[in-house]
Design a protein around this motif. Structure first.
Motif: not given
Length: 109
Positions: A27, A32, A62, A88-89, A92, A98, A108
């Protein structure tokens, strides 16, 4: 009553935040947040010494589930930790940068 986890959205994250990404290696490699420290959730206990002890630690994964559990653990063990809601979803989706070191287009997963 469930334990309340302090949280912030990516949009409200302080610019100088100490961000710790607890996702797995694949991931992280896919994409990131720039400047984040990568400590997979399973490695956290053995790498606690890498966390800043004198500032708030913001924890991201995530979607926010793993980071909420890590935030609870850290707060129960003396750190000042805050979960990054949506992970991170959401990071983004909000258009935040990212990066990926591999040279491929970051994403992601």
């Amino acid at each position: 009553m469930p334990y309340s986890v302090p949280a912030v959205t990516p949009a409200d994250l302080p610019a100088d935040a100490a961000l710790v990404d607890v996702r797995e290696h694949d991931e992280w490699d896919a994409g990131h947040a720039p400047g984040a420290l990568h400590i997979p959730m399973g490695d956290l206990v053995s790498r606690l010494g890498e966390l800043p002890a004198d500032s708030t630690v913001y924890v991201v994964c995530r979607s926010g589930g793993r980071s909420a559990r890590v935030t609870q653990y850290l707060n129960a063990n003396g750190w000042d930790a805050v979960n990054v809601e949506g992970g991170m979803q959401l990071w983004s989706a909000q258009g935040r940068l990212v990066v990926a070191e591999s040279g491929v287009d970051p994403q992601v997963i």
